[in-house]
Design a protein around this motif. Structure first.
Motif: not given
Length: 298
Positions: A206-226
Protein backbone atom coordinates in the motif's frame (compact mmCIF):
# COMPACT_ATOMS: atom_id res chain seq x y z
CA UNK A 1 12.42 -10.48 -10.53
CA UNK A 2 11.60 -6.76 -10.42
CA UNK A 3 12.49 -4.73 -13.48
CA UNK A 4 14.30 -1.57 -12.44
CA UNK A 5 14.27 1.77 -14.20
CA UNK A 6 18.06 1.55 -14.35
CA UNK A 7 19.33 -0.51 -17.27
CA UNK A 8 22.65 -2.25 -16.62
CA UNK A 9 23.81 -2.84 -20.17
CA UNK A 10 25.39 -6.22 -20.91
CA UNK A 11 28.00 -5.77 -23.61
CA UNK A 12 28.54 -8.70 -26.01
CA UNK A 13 32.29 -8.19 -25.44
CA UNK A 14 33.38 -6.63 -22.13
CA UNK A 15 36.73 -5.81 -23.76
CA UNK A 16 34.85 -3.52 -26.14
CA UNK A 17 32.08 -1.74 -24.15
CA UNK A 18 29.88 -0.78 -27.06
CA UNK A 19 26.53 -2.12 -28.21
CA UNK A 20 24.07 -1.53 -31.02
CA UNK A 21 20.44 -2.49 -30.37
CA UNK A 22 17.94 -3.03 -33.18
CA UNK A 23 14.43 -2.26 -31.91
CA UNK A 24 11.05 -3.01 -33.50
CA UNK A 25 7.57 -3.34 -32.01
CA UNK A 26 8.16 -7.09 -31.77
CA UNK A 27 11.67 -7.39 -30.41
CA UNK A 28 14.96 -5.88 -29.34
CA UNK A 29 18.18 -7.48 -30.60
CA UNK A 30 20.22 -8.05 -28.47
CA UNK A 31 17.61 -8.23 -25.72
CA UNK A 32 17.22 -4.77 -24.23
CA UNK A 33 14.80 -2.02 -23.25
CA UNK A 34 12.70 -1.17 -26.28
CA UNK A 35 9.31 0.39 -27.07
CA UNK A 36 7.14 1.51 -24.13
CA UNK A 37 9.82 0.64 -21.58
CA UNK A 38 10.74 3.59 -19.34
CA UNK A 39 14.42 3.44 -18.29
CA UNK A 40 17.78 5.17 -17.93
CA UNK A 41 21.39 4.05 -18.14
CA UNK A 42 24.85 5.37 -17.38
CA UNK A 43 25.96 5.17 -21.00
CA UNK A 44 25.61 7.84 -23.68
CA UNK A 45 23.18 6.96 -26.47
CA UNK A 46 22.69 7.84 -30.11
CA UNK A 47 19.40 6.63 -31.59
CA UNK A 48 18.80 6.52 -35.35
CA UNK A 49 15.40 5.85 -36.94
CA UNK A 50 16.07 3.38 -39.77
CA UNK A 51 12.45 2.77 -40.81
CA UNK A 52 9.12 4.48 -40.15
CA UNK A 53 8.80 7.06 -37.38
CA UNK A 54 8.79 7.18 -33.61
CA UNK A 55 8.04 9.37 -30.62
CA UNK A 56 10.45 9.49 -27.70
CA UNK A 57 9.55 11.19 -24.40
CA UNK A 58 12.28 12.90 -22.38
CA UNK A 59 11.47 14.94 -19.30
CA UNK A 60 7.82 15.20 -20.32
CA UNK A 61 8.55 16.47 -23.83
CA UNK A 62 7.68 14.31 -26.86
CA UNK A 63 10.11 14.36 -29.78
CA UNK A 64 8.93 13.00 -33.13
CA UNK A 65 11.57 11.48 -35.40
CA UNK A 66 11.25 10.25 -38.96
CA UNK A 67 13.33 7.82 -41.00
CA UNK A 68 16.93 9.01 -41.17
CA UNK A 69 16.67 11.31 -38.14
CA UNK A 70 18.41 10.79 -34.81
CA UNK A 71 18.63 11.92 -31.20
CA UNK A 72 21.48 12.11 -28.69
CA UNK A 73 20.71 11.14 -25.08
CA UNK A 74 23.03 12.12 -22.27
CA UNK A 75 23.89 9.67 -19.50
CA UNK A 76 21.36 9.05 -16.71
CA UNK A 77 18.45 10.59 -18.62
CA UNK A 78 15.07 8.94 -18.11
CA UNK A 79 13.45 8.20 -21.48
CA UNK A 80 10.82 6.08 -23.20
CA UNK A 81 9.84 5.45 -26.81
CA UNK A 82 6.07 5.89 -26.56
CA UNK A 83 5.29 5.20 -30.22
CA UNK A 84 6.86 3.34 -33.13
CA UNK A 85 5.02 3.01 -36.44
CA UNK A 86 3.75 -0.47 -37.38
CA UNK A 87 6.76 -1.62 -39.38
CA UNK A 88 9.14 0.87 -37.79
CA UNK A 89 12.69 0.20 -36.70
CA UNK A 90 15.36 2.15 -34.86
CA UNK A 91 18.90 1.41 -33.73
CA UNK A 92 20.51 2.65 -30.53
CA UNK A 93 24.26 2.92 -30.04
CA UNK A 94 25.23 2.83 -26.37
CA UNK A 95 28.74 3.46 -25.09
CA UNK A 96 30.46 4.81 -21.96
CA UNK A 97 31.82 8.32 -21.89
CA UNK A 98 35.33 6.97 -21.18
CA UNK A 99 35.53 5.79 -24.78
CA UNK A 100 35.65 9.45 -25.83
CA UNK A 101 38.40 10.31 -23.35
CA UNK A 102 41.09 7.92 -24.66
CA UNK A 103 42.42 7.54 -21.11
CA UNK A 104 41.49 8.68 -17.60
CA UNK A 105 42.09 12.35 -16.73
CA UNK A 106 43.14 13.16 -20.28
CA UNK A 107 42.88 16.66 -21.73
CA UNK A 108 40.04 15.35 -23.89
CA UNK A 109 38.14 14.09 -20.85
CA UNK A 110 38.61 17.31 -18.88
CA UNK A 111 37.91 19.73 -21.74
CA UNK A 112 35.70 17.94 -24.23
CA UNK A 113 33.83 15.12 -22.48
CA UNK A 114 32.94 15.74 -18.83
CA UNK A 115 31.88 19.39 -19.31
CA UNK A 116 29.15 18.07 -21.64
CA UNK A 117 28.21 14.74 -20.06
CA UNK A 118 28.01 16.34 -16.59
CA UNK A 119 26.08 19.35 -17.88
CA UNK A 120 22.35 20.03 -17.82
CA UNK A 121 22.10 18.92 -21.44
CA UNK A 122 19.53 16.10 -21.56
CA UNK A 123 19.18 15.41 -25.26
CA UNK A 124 19.65 16.82 -28.74
CA UNK A 125 17.52 16.08 -31.83
CA UNK A 126 19.47 15.68 -35.09
CA UNK A 127 17.18 16.05 -38.10
CA UNK A 128 19.73 16.90 -40.78
CA UNK A 129 18.73 20.56 -41.13
CA UNK A 130 22.33 21.78 -40.96
CA UNK A 131 25.45 20.45 -42.67
CA UNK A 132 27.00 19.27 -39.38
CA UNK A 133 23.82 17.31 -38.59
CA UNK A 134 23.98 15.63 -42.00
CA UNK A 135 27.56 14.60 -41.22
CA UNK A 136 26.46 13.00 -37.93
CA UNK A 137 23.61 11.13 -39.60
CA UNK A 138 25.97 9.85 -42.29
CA UNK A 139 28.36 8.58 -39.60
CA UNK A 140 25.51 6.79 -37.79
CA UNK A 141 24.46 4.97 -40.97
CA UNK A 142 28.09 3.99 -41.52
CA UNK A 143 28.37 2.71 -37.94
CA UNK A 144 25.26 0.58 -38.44
CA UNK A 145 26.92 -1.07 -41.46
CA UNK A 146 30.10 -1.69 -39.45
CA UNK A 147 28.15 -3.37 -36.65
CA UNK A 148 26.32 -5.56 -39.15
CA UNK A 149 29.66 -6.66 -40.66
CA UNK A 150 31.66 -6.97 -37.48
CA UNK A 151 33.65 -9.90 -38.76
CA UNK A 152 35.79 -7.44 -40.74
CA UNK A 153 39.27 -6.92 -39.31
CA UNK A 154 39.65 -3.82 -37.14
CA UNK A 155 35.94 -3.01 -36.96
CA UNK A 156 36.18 -1.97 -33.27
CA UNK A 157 38.76 0.66 -34.23
CA UNK A 158 36.51 1.93 -37.00
CA UNK A 159 33.51 2.20 -34.64
CA UNK A 160 35.63 4.03 -32.05
CA UNK A 161 37.01 6.46 -34.64
CA UNK A 162 33.52 7.14 -36.02
CA UNK A 163 32.21 7.77 -32.50
CA UNK A 164 34.95 10.26 -31.65
CA UNK A 165 34.41 12.04 -34.98
CA UNK A 166 30.68 12.20 -34.28
CA UNK A 167 31.30 13.57 -30.78
CA UNK A 168 33.68 16.26 -31.99
CA UNK A 169 31.16 17.43 -34.61
CA UNK A 170 28.41 17.45 -31.99
CA UNK A 171 30.20 19.47 -29.29
CA UNK A 172 31.61 21.87 -31.89
CA UNK A 173 28.09 22.91 -32.83
CA UNK A 174 26.25 23.22 -29.53
CA UNK A 175 26.45 25.73 -26.71
CA UNK A 176 26.10 24.59 -23.13
CA UNK A 177 23.38 26.45 -21.30
CA UNK A 178 23.98 27.73 -17.80
CA UNK A 179 20.42 28.96 -17.51
CA UNK A 180 18.43 28.15 -14.41
CA UNK A 181 15.79 26.40 -16.53
CA UNK A 182 18.34 23.81 -17.68
CA UNK A 183 19.39 23.16 -14.09
CA UNK A 184 15.74 22.76 -13.15
CA UNK A 185 15.21 20.20 -15.94
CA UNK A 186 18.07 18.02 -14.67
CA UNK A 187 16.85 18.30 -11.08
CA UNK A 188 13.35 17.40 -12.20
CA UNK A 189 14.74 14.29 -13.93
CA UNK A 190 16.58 13.20 -10.79
CA UNK A 191 13.54 13.68 -8.56
CA UNK A 192 11.28 11.81 -10.94
CA UNK A 193 13.72 8.89 -11.12
CA UNK A 194 13.70 8.66 -7.32
CA UNK A 195 9.89 8.59 -7.19
CA UNK A 196 9.48 6.10 -10.03
CA UNK A 197 12.13 3.82 -8.54
CA UNK A 198 10.26 3.92 -5.23
CA UNK A 199 7.07 2.82 -6.99
CA UNK A 200 8.88 0.02 -8.83
CA UNK A 201 10.36 -1.28 -5.59
CA UNK A 202 7.20 -1.00 -3.49
CA UNK A 203 4.26 -1.48 -5.87
CA UNK A 204 3.20 -4.69 -4.07
CA UNK A 205 2.51 -2.68 -0.90
CA UNK A 206 0.00 0.00 0.00
CA UNK A 207 1.67 3.23 -1.17
CA UNK A 208 0.46 6.73 -0.32
CA UNK A 209 1.05 9.84 -2.38
CA UNK A 210 2.89 11.37 0.57
CA UNK A 211 5.35 8.46 0.66
CA UNK A 212 6.09 8.93 -3.05
CA UNK A 213 6.58 12.67 -2.57
CA UNK A 214 8.78 12.21 0.51
CA UNK A 215 11.31 10.16 -1.47
CA UNK A 216 12.12 13.26 -3.55
CA UNK A 217 11.61 15.73 -0.68
CA UNK A 218 8.61 17.30 -2.42
CA UNK A 219 5.18 18.37 -1.27
CA UNK A 220 2.25 16.23 -2.36
CA UNK A 221 1.05 18.91 -4.80
CA UNK A 222 4.53 19.38 -6.33
CA UNK A 223 4.87 15.60 -6.67
CA UNK A 224 1.59 15.45 -8.61
CA UNK A 225 2.69 18.36 -10.84
CA UNK A 226 6.01 16.67 -11.56
CA UNK A 227 4.29 13.46 -12.73
CA UNK A 228 1.79 15.37 -14.85
CA UNK A 229 4.49 17.41 -16.55
CA UNK A 230 6.99 14.59 -17.12
CA UNK A 231 4.96 11.46 -17.85
CA UNK A 232 1.52 12.94 -18.44
CA UNK A 233 -0.31 11.03 -15.70
CA UNK A 234 -0.88 11.19 -11.94
CA UNK A 235 1.29 9.20 -9.51
CA UNK A 236 -1.69 6.95 -8.73
CA UNK A 237 -2.38 6.30 -12.42
CA UNK A 238 1.28 5.38 -12.94
CA UNK A 239 1.18 3.03 -9.94
CA UNK A 240 -1.91 1.26 -11.28
CA UNK A 241 -0.42 1.06 -14.78
CA UNK A 242 2.77 -0.49 -13.39
CA UNK A 243 0.79 -2.99 -11.31
CA UNK A 244 -1.16 -4.03 -14.41
CA UNK A 245 2.11 -4.43 -16.33
CA UNK A 246 3.50 -6.70 -13.60
CA UNK A 247 0.24 -8.67 -13.48
CA UNK A 248 0.56 -9.38 -17.21
CA UNK A 249 3.94 -10.99 -16.57
CA UNK A 250 2.42 -13.22 -13.88
CA UNK A 251 -0.56 -14.13 -16.07
CA UNK A 252 1.86 -15.26 -18.79
CA UNK A 253 4.44 -17.07 -16.67
CA UNK A 254 2.64 -18.52 -13.63
CA UNK A 255 -0.41 -20.58 -12.71
CA UNK A 256 -1.56 -18.18 -9.99
CA UNK A 257 -5.27 -17.43 -9.97
CA UNK A 258 -6.53 -13.96 -10.86
CA UNK A 259 -7.32 -13.34 -7.18
CA UNK A 260 -3.80 -14.34 -6.14
CA UNK A 261 -2.22 -12.14 -8.80
CA UNK A 262 -4.36 -9.17 -7.75
CA UNK A 263 -3.03 -9.53 -4.20
CA UNK A 264 0.59 -10.07 -5.30
CA UNK A 265 0.72 -6.87 -7.39
CA UNK A 266 -0.83 -4.71 -4.68
CA UNK A 267 -4.60 -4.63 -5.26
CA UNK A 268 -6.72 -5.01 -2.12
CA UNK A 269 -9.81 -6.18 -4.03
CA UNK A 270 -9.91 -8.49 -7.03
CA UNK A 271 -12.83 -6.55 -8.54
CA UNK A 272 -10.76 -3.35 -8.54
CA UNK A 273 -7.95 -5.28 -10.24
CA UNK A 274 -10.25 -6.66 -12.95
CA UNK A 275 -11.82 -3.24 -13.60
CA UNK A 276 -8.40 -1.54 -13.80
CA UNK A 277 -7.05 -4.29 -16.06
CA UNK A 278 -9.99 -4.03 -18.44
CA UNK A 279 -9.72 -0.25 -18.51
CA UNK A 280 -6.09 -0.47 -19.65
CA UNK A 281 -6.13 -3.60 -21.83
CA UNK A 282 -9.77 -3.69 -23.04
CA UNK A 283 -10.01 -7.34 -21.92
CA UNK A 284 -10.20 -9.15 -18.58
CA UNK A 285 -7.19 -10.84 -16.95
CA UNK A 286 -8.65 -14.27 -17.80
CA UNK A 287 -9.11 -13.31 -21.45
CA UNK A 288 -5.56 -11.95 -21.56
CA UNK A 289 -4.14 -15.20 -20.18
CA UNK A 290 -6.15 -17.26 -22.65
CA UNK A 291 -4.95 -15.19 -25.62
CA UNK A 292 -1.32 -15.31 -24.50
CA UNK A 293 -1.47 -19.07 -23.96
CA UNK A 294 -2.73 -19.55 -27.53
CA UNK A 295 0.01 -17.29 -28.91
CA UNK A 296 2.81 -19.03 -26.99
CA UNK A 297 1.98 -22.75 -26.85
CA UNK A 298 4.19 -24.90 -24.63
Amino acid sequence: MKKQLHEAIQYPDEAFPYIMYIHTNRSSIPKGRGVNDLHWHEELQMTLVTKGNLTIRINGIDYGLETGQAIFLNKSVLHIVTYLSHDGEYVSFNFPEKLLAFYSDSAMERNHVLPYTNSYLLSLVIKGDAEWQKQILQILWEMKKKFERKESWGWQYEISIHTVQLWLILISNIMLSSEESSKHNRLQQERLQLMLSFIHQNYTNLITLKEIADVAHLSVSECARSFKKSIHMTPYDYLVKYRIKKSCELLETTEYTVTEIARIVGFNHVNHFIQSFKKQRDITPKEYRKIRNVQTPS
